[in-house]
Design an enzyme around this catalytic site. Structure first.
Site, PDB file in Angstrom:
ATOM      1  N   LYS A  22       0.826  -1.213   0.000  1.00  0.00           N
ATOM      2  CA  LYS A  22       0.000   0.000   0.000  1.00  0.00           C
ATOM      3  C   LYS A  22       0.862   1.265   0.000  1.00  0.00           C
ATOM      4  O   LYS A  22       0.619   2.194  -0.774  1.00  0.00           O
ATOM      5  CB  LYS A  22      -0.914  -0.001   1.244  1.00  0.00           C
ATOM      6  CG  LYS A  22      -1.650   1.308   1.437  1.00  0.00           C
ATOM      7  CD  LYS A  22      -2.258   1.460   2.816  1.00  0.00           C
ATOM      8  CE  LYS A  22      -1.281   1.698   3.906  1.00  0.00           C
ATOM      9  NZ  LYS A  22      -1.414   2.877   4.744  1.00  0.00           N
ATOM     10  N   ASN A  23       1.853   1.313   0.872  1.00  0.00           N
ATOM     11  CA  ASN A  23       2.600   2.564   1.027  1.00  0.00           C
ATOM     12  C   ASN A  23       3.519   2.854  -0.159  1.00  0.00           C
ATOM     13  O   ASN A  23       3.852   4.014  -0.401  1.00  0.00           O
ATOM     14  CB  ASN A  23       3.362   2.578   2.356  1.00  0.00           C
ATOM     15  CG  ASN A  23       2.393   2.720   3.527  1.00  0.00           C
ATOM     16  OD1 ASN A  23       1.241   3.118   3.341  1.00  0.00           O
ATOM     17  ND2 ASN A  23       2.839   2.377   4.723  1.00  0.00           N
ATOM     18  N   CYS A 117      -3.821   7.914  10.040  1.00  0.00           N
ATOM     19  CA  CYS A 117      -4.079   7.310  11.341  1.00  0.00           C
ATOM     20  C   CYS A 117      -3.596   8.227  12.458  1.00  0.00           C
ATOM     21  O   CYS A 117      -2.552   8.875  12.338  1.00  0.00           O
ATOM     22  CB  CYS A 117      -3.357   5.966  11.431  1.00  0.00           C
ATOM     23  SG  CYS A 117      -4.200   4.668  10.522  1.00  0.00           S
ATOM     24  N   ARG A 122       2.720  13.834  13.706  1.00  0.00           N
ATOM     25  CA  ARG A 122       3.009  13.677  12.284  1.00  0.00           C
ATOM     26  C   ARG A 122       3.190  14.990  11.502  1.00  0.00           C
ATOM     27  O   ARG A 122       2.459  15.266  10.542  1.00  0.00           O
ATOM     28  CB  ARG A 122       1.940  12.793  11.627  1.00  0.00           C
ATOM     29  CG  ARG A 122       1.730  11.496  12.377  1.00  0.00           C
ATOM     30  CD  ARG A 122       0.832  10.525  11.679  1.00  0.00           C
ATOM     31  NE  ARG A 122       1.472   9.865  10.565  1.00  0.00           N
ATOM     32  CZ  ARG A 122       0.877   8.971   9.785  1.00  0.00           C
ATOM     33  NH1 ARG A 122      -0.385   8.643  10.027  1.00  0.00           N
ATOM     34  NH2 ARG A 122       1.507   8.412   8.798  1.00  0.00           N
ATOM     35  N   ASP A 305       5.129  -0.127  11.967  1.00  0.00           N
ATOM     36  CA  ASP A 305       3.839  -0.645  11.488  1.00  0.00           C
ATOM     37  C   ASP A 305       3.599  -2.099  11.909  1.00  0.00           C
ATOM     38  O   ASP A 305       2.522  -2.640  11.669  1.00  0.00           O
ATOM     39  CB  ASP A 305       3.756  -0.537   9.954  1.00  0.00           C
ATOM     40  CG  ASP A 305       3.641   0.910   9.487  1.00  0.00           C
ATOM     41  OD1 ASP A 305       3.397   1.791  10.332  1.00  0.00           O
ATOM     42  OD2 ASP A 305       3.810   1.160   8.281  1.00  0.00           O
ATOM     43  N   ARG A 397      -8.494   0.261   5.348  1.00  0.00           N
ATOM     44  CA  ARG A 397      -7.647   1.237   4.658  1.00  0.00           C
ATOM     45  C   ARG A 397      -6.422   0.554   4.063  1.00  0.00           C
ATOM     46  O   ARG A 397      -5.868   1.031   3.074  1.00  0.00           O
ATOM     47  CB  ARG A 397      -7.143   2.297   5.657  1.00  0.00           C
ATOM     48  CG  ARG A 397      -8.224   3.188   6.168  1.00  0.00           C
ATOM     49  CD  ARG A 397      -7.661   4.145   7.145  1.00  0.00           C
ATOM     50  NE  ARG A 397      -6.677   4.974   6.449  1.00  0.00           N
ATOM     51  CZ  ARG A 397      -6.228   6.122   6.915  1.00  0.00           C
ATOM     52  NH1 ARG A 397      -6.661   6.570   8.072  1.00  0.00           N
ATOM     53  NH2 ARG A 397      -5.357   6.810   6.246  1.00  0.00           N
TER      54      ARG A 397
HETATM   55  C1  EPZ Z   1       4.962   6.396   6.521  1.00  0.00           C
HETATM   56  O1  EPZ Z   1       4.404   7.492   7.210  1.00  0.00           O
HETATM   57  C2  EPZ Z   1       3.858   5.359   6.413  1.00  0.00           C
HETATM   58  N1  EPZ Z   1       2.707   5.958   5.717  1.00  0.00           N
HETATM   59  C3  EPZ Z   1       3.442   4.888   7.800  1.00  0.00           C
HETATM   60  O2  EPZ Z   1       2.549   3.814   7.628  1.00  0.00           O
HETATM   61  C4  EPZ Z   1       4.666   4.386   8.556  1.00  0.00           C
HETATM   62  O3  EPZ Z   1       4.288   4.097   9.892  1.00  0.00           O
HETATM   63  C5  EPZ Z   1       5.771   5.419   8.560  1.00  0.00           C
HETATM   64  O4  EPZ Z   1       6.075   5.843   7.198  1.00  0.00           O
HETATM   65  C6  EPZ Z   1       7.067   4.930   9.199  1.00  0.00           C
HETATM   66  O5  EPZ Z   1       7.540   3.802   8.500  1.00  0.00           O
HETATM   67  C7  EPZ Z   1       2.689   6.036   4.401  1.00  0.00           C
HETATM   68  O6  EPZ Z   1       3.594   5.599   3.697  1.00  0.00           O
HETATM   69  C8  EPZ Z   1       1.483   6.639   3.769  1.00  0.00           C
HETATM   70  P1  EPZ Z   1       7.667   9.281   8.454  1.00  0.00           P
HETATM   71  P2  EPZ Z   1       5.145   8.885   7.228  1.00  0.00           P
HETATM   72  O7  EPZ Z   1       7.696  10.586   7.748  1.00  0.00           O
HETATM   73  O8  EPZ Z   1       5.845   9.055   5.918  1.00  0.00           O
HETATM   74  C9  EPZ Z   1       8.623  12.429  11.993  1.00  0.00           C
HETATM   75  C10 EPZ Z   1       0.590   2.560   7.961  1.00  0.00           C
HETATM   76  O9  EPZ Z   1       0.101   1.981   8.959  1.00  0.00           O
HETATM   77  N2  EPZ Z   1       8.514  13.462  10.951  1.00  0.00           N
HETATM   78  O10 EPZ Z   1       8.674   8.246   8.107  1.00  0.00           O
HETATM   79  O11 EPZ Z   1       4.166   9.891   7.648  1.00  0.00           O
HETATM   80  C11 EPZ Z   1       7.301  11.738  12.260  1.00  0.00           C
HETATM   81  O12 EPZ Z   1       6.501  12.451  13.159  1.00  0.00           O
HETATM   82  C12 EPZ Z   1       1.182   3.941   8.088  1.00  0.00           C
HETATM   83  O13 EPZ Z   1       0.588   2.059   6.820  1.00  0.00           O
HETATM   84  C13 EPZ Z   1       8.714  14.796  11.274  1.00  0.00           C
HETATM   85  O14 EPZ Z   1       8.947  15.147  12.421  1.00  0.00           O
HETATM   86  O15 EPZ Z   1       6.228   8.649   8.362  1.00  0.00           O
HETATM   87  C14 EPZ Z   1       7.767  10.391  12.783  1.00  0.00           C
HETATM   88  O16 EPZ Z   1       8.092  10.502  14.122  1.00  0.00           O
HETATM   89  C15 EPZ Z   1       0.986   4.511   9.439  1.00  0.00           C
HETATM   90  N3  EPZ Z   1       8.652  15.729  10.266  1.00  0.00           N
HETATM   91  C16 EPZ Z   1       9.052  10.130  11.999  1.00  0.00           C
HETATM   92  O17 EPZ Z   1       9.467  11.403  11.516  1.00  0.00           O
HETATM   93  C17 EPZ Z   1       8.402  15.376   8.972  1.00  0.00           C
HETATM   94  O18 EPZ Z   1       8.363  16.277   8.109  1.00  0.00           O
HETATM   95  C18 EPZ Z   1       8.888   9.194  10.812  1.00  0.00           C
HETATM   96  O19 EPZ Z   1       7.765   9.574  10.016  1.00  0.00           O
HETATM   97  C19 EPZ Z   1       8.196  14.050   8.652  1.00  0.00           C
HETATM   98  C20 EPZ Z   1       8.268  13.089   9.657  1.00  0.00           C
END
Ligand code: EPZ
Length: 430
Positions: A22-23, A117, A122, A305, A397
């Site tokens: 999905k991602n 979610c 985020r 995840d 989802r």
């Molecule tokens: C992706 O989310 C996935 N979603 C998430 O999957 C997954 O949990 C996550 O990556 C981590 O592997 C999608 O691909 C649509 P990140 P994403 O940016 O990209 C912080 C599922 O269940 N951060 O890697 O939003 C953030 O808060 C979902 O399928 C910032 O601070 O995650 C987190 O602590 C849920 N500023 C960390 O980085 C930013 O600009 C990692 O988040 C971006 C992120």
């Protein structure tokens, strides 16, 4: 409102086919709008988030044709309007991928602030930092993020934290910027590599995806391609833990075992046997699972995840386990639900201390988010008696035909939408 109803306690055995990631698919679909030619995408999961994104793409002018349930063609030449207004886009996280894709191609994008979610705050500051470094101006107005650039140029960007979304979004925009972009401290997840491979198959020049330095040489235009999305490592991992938690033996087909190494390593520590082939894995549960400790980390560490699924399994293991969630601060919201089934879990901040119990008993619980919802399904499959799971909207989802796939492994599980159907299920399973 639909629910899952499960009569648990059966070891799950048999084979299950894993769908596309999905991602990866969400980003690849957004990137498909970056050429005027027709792109053919296969192994797409038929889940709510994907269908919401396809709907939004059609609304901005893309032509989407479904060849079959898992195959689409996308033609982005009709995208005239880079304003994504769709109501459903506010609810999904991946709406932000249209920002990078449209900014890259049209130098302008307006997208609702992403939802997704409720697993933490985020922020998307790193995405915006990358776009700004490439010359874009970004602002937030009336719930939308607007990014615009006269000209997008290459830049040297050091991410403050490892972010999957920011890495992919910057990579997409940079693919069509003038000059060279370097992303340092990039995410290394398999879906980052898949998106880079997809863009390269369209004529982009991206090197280093899968390492923490990605180099992108911007090109003027991208062209058509045919692409098959990688298997979903999180769906696969969920079924691996289903084998473990129910004392079963499951063969997963259409997987890339390398992507599942962190999950396999933990299952081995918990006493499971793992047998790998080129594109299949068999997980055989021990008589009793053993406790272990786990900390979620960016790839190749243990994925956030999969945290709820391993925690549910550890809640039935022999001994005490410590689970540390280091990516999202709000990812233990399923613990209260699990307690209703007899689990003993104490959460302090981002750490859960899990004391294994002998059994769960079925209860009525509700899915707080996608992966936590899937973990509650695992708990229901392992529990004695009947479990009813509300709010399965979240689960759908990201999981296609979850009930059907578990039935194929011998589970008593159905999707119901009325009291009458619940009674019918109870009569059937005795
Ligand atoms: C992706 O989310 C996935 N979603 C998430 O999957 C997954 O949990 C996550 O990556 C981590 O592997 C999608 O691909 C649509 P990140 P994403 O940016 O990209 C912080 C599922 O269940 N951060 O890697 O939003 C953030 O808060 C979902 O399928 C910032 O601070 O995650 C987190 O602590 C849920 N500023 C960390 O980085 C930013 O600009 C990692 O988040 C971006 C992120």
């Amino acid at each position: 409102m639909e629910q899952y109803i499960i009569k648990g306690g059966k070891p799950l055995c048999g084979e299950v086919e894993i769908g596309g990631a999905k991602n990866a698919a969400l980003a690849i679909l957004a990137a498909a709008n970056m050429t005027d030619e027709t792109v053919y995408i296969d192994n797409l999961p038929d889940v709510r988030d994907i269908n919401a994104l396809l709907g939004a793409m059609e609304e901005i002018g893309a032509r989407v044709e479904r060849i079959d349930r898992h195959t689409v063609t996308v033609n982005g030449s009709g995208v005239t309007n880079c304003i994504v207004e769709t109501e459903s886009m506010k609810k999904i996280r991946a709406s932000y991928y249209l920002l990078g894709a449209l900014l890259g191609k049209y130098k302008r994008a307006q997208v609702p602030l992403p939802g997704g979610c409720n697993i933490g705050s985020r922020p998307i500051d790193q995405h915006l930092k990358g776009f700004k470094a490439m010359g874009a101006v970004t602002r937030i107005e009336h719930g939308f993020i607007i990014a615009e650039a006269e000209e997008l140029h290459g830049a040297h960007i050091f991410l403050d934290m490892v972010s999957v979304g920011a890495t992919i979004n910057i990579m997409m925009a940079a693919a069509m910027a003038n000059g060279n972009t370097i992303i340092e401290n990039a995410a290394k997840e398999p879906h980052v590599v898949d998106v880079a491979n997809f863009l390269n198959s369209m004529g982009a020049r991206i090197k280093g995806a899968g390492t923490d330095v990605i180099r992108i040489h911007g090109v003027k235009s991208l062209h058509k391609t045919e692409y098959s999305i990688i298997p979903d490592q999180i769906e696969a991992g969920t079924f691996m833990f289903a084998a473990a938690v129910t004392g079963g033996s499951i063969v997963l087909r259409n997987v890339i075992p390398k992507h599942l190494e962190a999950t396999s390593a933990k299952l081995l520590e918990m006493g499971c046997q793992i047998h790998e082939n080129d594109d299949a894995i068999r997980v055989i549960a021990p008589k009793k699972l053993q406790s272990t400790h786990v900390k979620t980390l960016p790839y190749p560490g243990f994925p956030t995840d999969m945290q709820p699924q391993i925690s549910v399994s550890l809640a039935l293991a022999d001994g005490t386990s410590i689970v540390t969630e280091s990516i999202f601060e709000n990812r233990f919201r399923y613990v209260d639900e699990l307690a209703r089934m007899g689990a003993s879990v104490k959460v302090e901040g981002n750490v859960a201390v899990i004391s294994g119990v002998d059994k769960f008993t079925g209860a009525r619980v509700s899915a707080p988010d996608l992966r936590a919802g899937a973990a509650l399904v695992l708990a229901g499959l392992a529990a004695e008696g009947i479990t009813i799971i509300d709010d399965i909207y979240f689960i759908e989802r990201g999981y296609e035909n979850l009930d059907q796939k578990f039935r194929g492994l011998g589970a008593d599980m159905e999707k119901v939408s009325s009291e009458k159907e619940i009674q019918k299920f109870k009569l059937k399973v005795g």
